[in-house]
Design a protein around this motif. Structure first.
Motif, PDB file in Angstrom:
ATOM      1  N   PRO A  68      39.674  36.340  49.009  1.00  0.00           N
ATOM      2  CA  PRO A  68      38.989  36.951  48.152  1.00  0.00           C
ATOM      3  C   PRO A  68      39.711  36.744  46.580  1.00  0.00           C
ATOM      4  CG  PRO A  68      39.346  38.789  48.875  1.00  0.00           C
ATOM      5  CD  PRO A  68      39.947  37.436  50.086  1.00  0.00           C
ATOM      6  N   VAL A  69      39.284  36.477  45.449  1.00  0.00           N
ATOM      7  CA  VAL A  69      39.502  36.341  44.240  1.00  0.00           C
ATOM      8  C   VAL A  69      39.194  37.300  43.531  1.00  0.00           C
ATOM      9  CG1 VAL A  69      40.685  34.714  42.917  1.00  0.00           C
ATOM     10  CG2 VAL A  69      40.082  34.285  44.723  1.00  0.00           C
ATOM     11  N   ILE A  70      39.541  37.310  42.606  1.00  0.00           N
ATOM     12  CA  ILE A  70      39.257  38.234  41.337  1.00  0.00           C
ATOM     13  C   ILE A  70      39.775  37.738  40.057  1.00  0.00           C
ATOM     14  CG2 ILE A  70      38.534  40.370  39.690  1.00  0.00           C
ATOM     15  CD1 ILE A  70      38.971  41.956  42.334  1.00  0.00           C
ATOM     16  N   THR A  71      38.886  36.920  39.090  1.00  0.00           N
ATOM     17  CA  THR A  71      39.292  35.989  38.357  1.00  0.00           C
ATOM     18  C   THR A  71      39.490  37.145  36.633  1.00  0.00           C
ATOM     19  OG1 THR A  71      37.886  34.652  37.701  1.00  0.00           O
ATOM     20  CG2 THR A  71      38.949  34.202  39.021  1.00  0.00           C
ATOM     21  N   ILE A  72      40.152  36.840  36.059  1.00  0.00           N
ATOM     22  CA  ILE A  72      40.158  37.719  34.636  1.00  0.00           C
ATOM     23  C   ILE A  72      40.421  36.883  33.817  1.00  0.00           C
ATOM     24  CG2 ILE A  72      40.455  39.806  33.504  1.00  0.00           C
ATOM     25  CD1 ILE A  72      41.323  41.490  36.109  1.00  0.00           C
ATOM     26  N   ASP A  73      39.781  36.234  33.328  1.00  0.00           N
ATOM     27  CA  ASP A  73      39.660  34.984  32.054  1.00  0.00           C
ATOM     28  C   ASP A  73      39.410  36.114  30.290  1.00  0.00           C
ATOM     29  OD1 ASP A  73      40.855  32.674  33.318  1.00  0.00           O
ATOM     30  OD2 ASP A  73      38.561  32.846  34.113  1.00  0.00           O
ATOM     31  N   GLY A  74      40.040  35.345  29.480  1.00  0.00           N
ATOM     32  CA  GLY A  74      39.931  36.344  28.242  1.00  0.00           C
ATOM     33  C   GLY A  74      41.380  35.294  27.257  1.00  0.00           C
ATOM     34  N   PRO A  75      40.794  35.851  25.894  1.00  0.00           N
ATOM     35  CA  PRO A  75      41.685  34.875  24.605  1.00  0.00           C
ATOM     36  C   PRO A  75      42.888  35.742  25.385  1.00  0.00           C
ATOM     37  CG  PRO A  75      40.179  36.508  23.829  1.00  0.00           C
ATOM     38  CD  PRO A  75      39.901  36.162  25.096  1.00  0.00           C
ATOM     39  N   THR A  76      44.201  35.164  24.155  1.00  0.00           N
ATOM     40  CA  THR A  76      45.318  36.141  24.239  1.00  0.00           C
ATOM     41  C   THR A  76      45.125  37.283  23.612  1.00  0.00           C
ATOM     42  OG1 THR A  76      47.661  35.857  23.448  1.00  0.00           O
ATOM     43  CG2 THR A  76      46.200  35.591  21.889  1.00  0.00           C
ATOM     44  N   GLN A 135      29.208  30.783  34.112  1.00  0.00           N
ATOM     45  CA  GLN A 135      28.527  31.000  33.801  1.00  0.00           C
ATOM     46  C   GLN A 135      27.848  32.157  35.128  1.00  0.00           C
ATOM     47  OE1 GLN A 135      25.835  27.709  35.883  1.00  0.00           O
ATOM     48  NE2 GLN A 135      25.580  26.913  33.300  1.00  0.00           N
ATOM     49  N   ASP A 136      28.598  32.380  36.176  1.00  0.00           N
ATOM     50  CA  ASP A 136      28.530  33.570  36.387  1.00  0.00           C
ATOM     51  C   ASP A 136      29.678  34.477  36.497  1.00  0.00           C
ATOM     52  OD1 ASP A 136      30.432  32.154  37.550  1.00  0.00           O
ATOM     53  OD2 ASP A 136      29.502  32.432  39.687  1.00  0.00           O
ATOM     54  N   ALA A 137      29.909  35.225  34.956  1.00  0.00           N
ATOM     55  CA  ALA A 137      31.196  35.800  34.916  1.00  0.00           C
ATOM     56  C   ALA A 137      30.668  36.981  34.540  1.00  0.00           C
ATOM     57  CB  ALA A 137      32.234  35.710  33.860  1.00  0.00           C
ATOM     58  N   ALA A 154      35.225  32.319  43.555  1.00  0.00           N
ATOM     59  CA  ALA A 154      35.224  33.674  43.211  1.00  0.00           C
ATOM     60  C   ALA A 154      34.139  35.128  43.267  1.00  0.00           C
ATOM     61  CB  ALA A 154      36.801  34.061  41.768  1.00  0.00           C
ATOM     62  N   PRO A 155      33.984  35.709  43.916  1.00  0.00           N
ATOM     63  CA  PRO A 155      33.042  36.315  43.868  1.00  0.00           C
ATOM     64  C   PRO A 155      32.664  37.592  42.750  1.00  0.00           C
ATOM     65  CG  PRO A 155      34.890  37.121  45.862  1.00  0.00           C
ATOM     66  CD  PRO A 155      35.512  35.681  44.995  1.00  0.00           C
ATOM     67  N   LEU A 156      33.749  37.956  42.461  1.00  0.00           N
ATOM     68  CA  LEU A 156      34.027  38.390  41.237  1.00  0.00           C
ATOM     69  C   LEU A 156      34.873  37.734  39.803  1.00  0.00           C
ATOM     70  CD1 LEU A 156      33.124  40.912  39.587  1.00  0.00           C
ATOM     71  CD2 LEU A 156      35.392  42.895  39.528  1.00  0.00           C
ATOM     72  N   LYS A 157      33.988  37.040  38.914  1.00  0.00           N
ATOM     73  CA  LYS A 157      34.515  36.761  37.357  1.00  0.00           C
ATOM     74  C   LYS A 157      34.366  37.347  36.258  1.00  0.00           C
ATOM     75  CE  LYS A 157      33.731  32.364  39.528  1.00  0.00           C
ATOM     76  NZ  LYS A 157      32.367  30.868  39.685  1.00  0.00           N
ATOM     77  N   ASP A 205      41.302  29.272  32.385  1.00  0.00           N
ATOM     78  CA  ASP A 205      40.386  29.543  33.549  1.00  0.00           C
ATOM     79  C   ASP A 205      39.929  29.337  35.157  1.00  0.00           C
ATOM     80  OD1 ASP A 205      42.717  27.590  33.621  1.00  0.00           O
ATOM     81  OD2 ASP A 205      41.706  25.490  33.947  1.00  0.00           O
ATOM     82  N   MET A 206      40.720  30.309  34.715  1.00  0.00           N
ATOM     83  CA  MET A 206      40.628  31.021  36.627  1.00  0.00           C
ATOM     84  C   MET A 206      39.341  30.997  37.766  1.00  0.00           C
ATOM     85  SD  MET A 206      44.329  30.918  37.195  1.00  0.00           S
ATOM     86  CE  MET A 206      44.148  30.381  36.222  1.00  0.00           C
ATOM     87  N   GLY A 207      38.206  31.123  36.319  1.00  0.00           N
ATOM     88  CA  GLY A 207      36.753  31.321  37.233  1.00  0.00           C
ATOM     89  C   GLY A 207      36.025  29.967  36.694  1.00  0.00           C
ATOM     90  N   THR A 208      36.142  29.271  36.236  1.00  0.00           N
ATOM     91  CA  THR A 208      35.861  27.960  35.735  1.00  0.00           C
ATOM     92  C   THR A 208      36.285  27.209  36.407  1.00  0.00           C
ATOM     93  OG1 THR A 208      36.709  27.535  33.836  1.00  0.00           O
ATOM     94  CG2 THR A 208      34.929  28.905  33.402  1.00  0.00           C
TER      95      THR A 208
END
Length: 228
Positions: free
Chosen positions: A13-21, A200-202, A144-147, A135-138
């Motif tokens: 499983p992977v939890i992705t955490i994307d976002g700006p600096t 889209q599913d984040a 990933a089951p949780l973005k 771009d971890m979740g995209t």
């Protein structure tokens, strides 16, 4: 807390955490991974390492083949909080604003992203992975089951970055940091290759007025609801 099941035919499983600096991704990713007993991927570090390696080798931004080769051949080792590049510790060096700004520029180049994609995906191992980046979740882990898409207003992020630098004994001008941050946001959001955008599913979380501990708890609660 129970881990998400994983078998030989089911990837970890992977939890992705994307976002700006400076949205707090790195700190929160480390805390979530520690709480779950998982590995962590700081994808931004790989781009910063590529930027540093390219600068040390005199490779220009226009040399796409040279940059891609620098990315593929990174002699890097992660050891807890220490990062080694070609035998030298560089975890402080790659956090310098000049390195970060160059990393943002070369991250928009398709050959560099393709060169690092397989290396990033190789971090996906049992019992699980928390991956932070742009771009971890995209792109990197679209299944990933949780973005999480972690945001914060630019002023709050600039203050955080200034404090980080000050705590390390590095002088920081808040106005300069804010200007650089907005420029980096514009590059990351509008680049043609893997732009910074929520999957889209984040689930979007605004950490402007949250501590790292509060953000971590929110993500762990979301994960517990998935595995319940």
């Amino acid at each position: 807390m129970k881990n998400f099941p994983s078998t030989d035919s089911t990837p970890a499983p992977v939890i992705t955490i994307d976002g700006p600096t400076a949205s707090g991704k790195g700190t929160v990713a480390q805390a979530v991974a520690s709480a779950l007993g998982w590995q962590v991927l700081d994808s931004g570090a790989l781009y910063r390492l590529t930027a540093l390696a390219a600068s040390q080798a005199g490779i220009a931004d226009e040399d796409l083949d040279g940059l891609a080769q620098a990315a593929r051949s990174l002699d890097v080792r992660f050891d807890g909080g220490a990062i080694w590049l070609a035998g030298q510790r560089v975890e402080e060096t790659i956090r310098q604003e000049a390195v970060g700004n160059r990393a943002s520029r070369i991250a928009a180049l398709l050959p560099v992203r393709e060169a690092l994609l397989a290396r990033q995906r190789a971090f996906r191992q049992v019992p699980g992975l928390v991956a932070d980046g742009r771009d971890m979740g995209t792109i990197v882990f679209p299944d990933a089951p949780l973005k999480i898409f972690l945001v914060a207003d630019a002023e709050a992020r600039a203050r955080r970055r200034a404090k980080q630098l000050s705590d390390k004994g590095i002088s920081a001008n808040l106005e300069d940091i804010l200007r650089d941050m907005r420029e980096r946001d514009a590059r990351d959001t509008h680049r043609s290759v893997a732009p910074l955008v929520a999957a889209q599913d984040a689930i979007t979380l605004d950490s402007s007025n949250w501590t790292a501990e509060e953000t971590t708890r929110a993500i762990l609660q979301l994960w517990s609801e998935i595995v319940a």
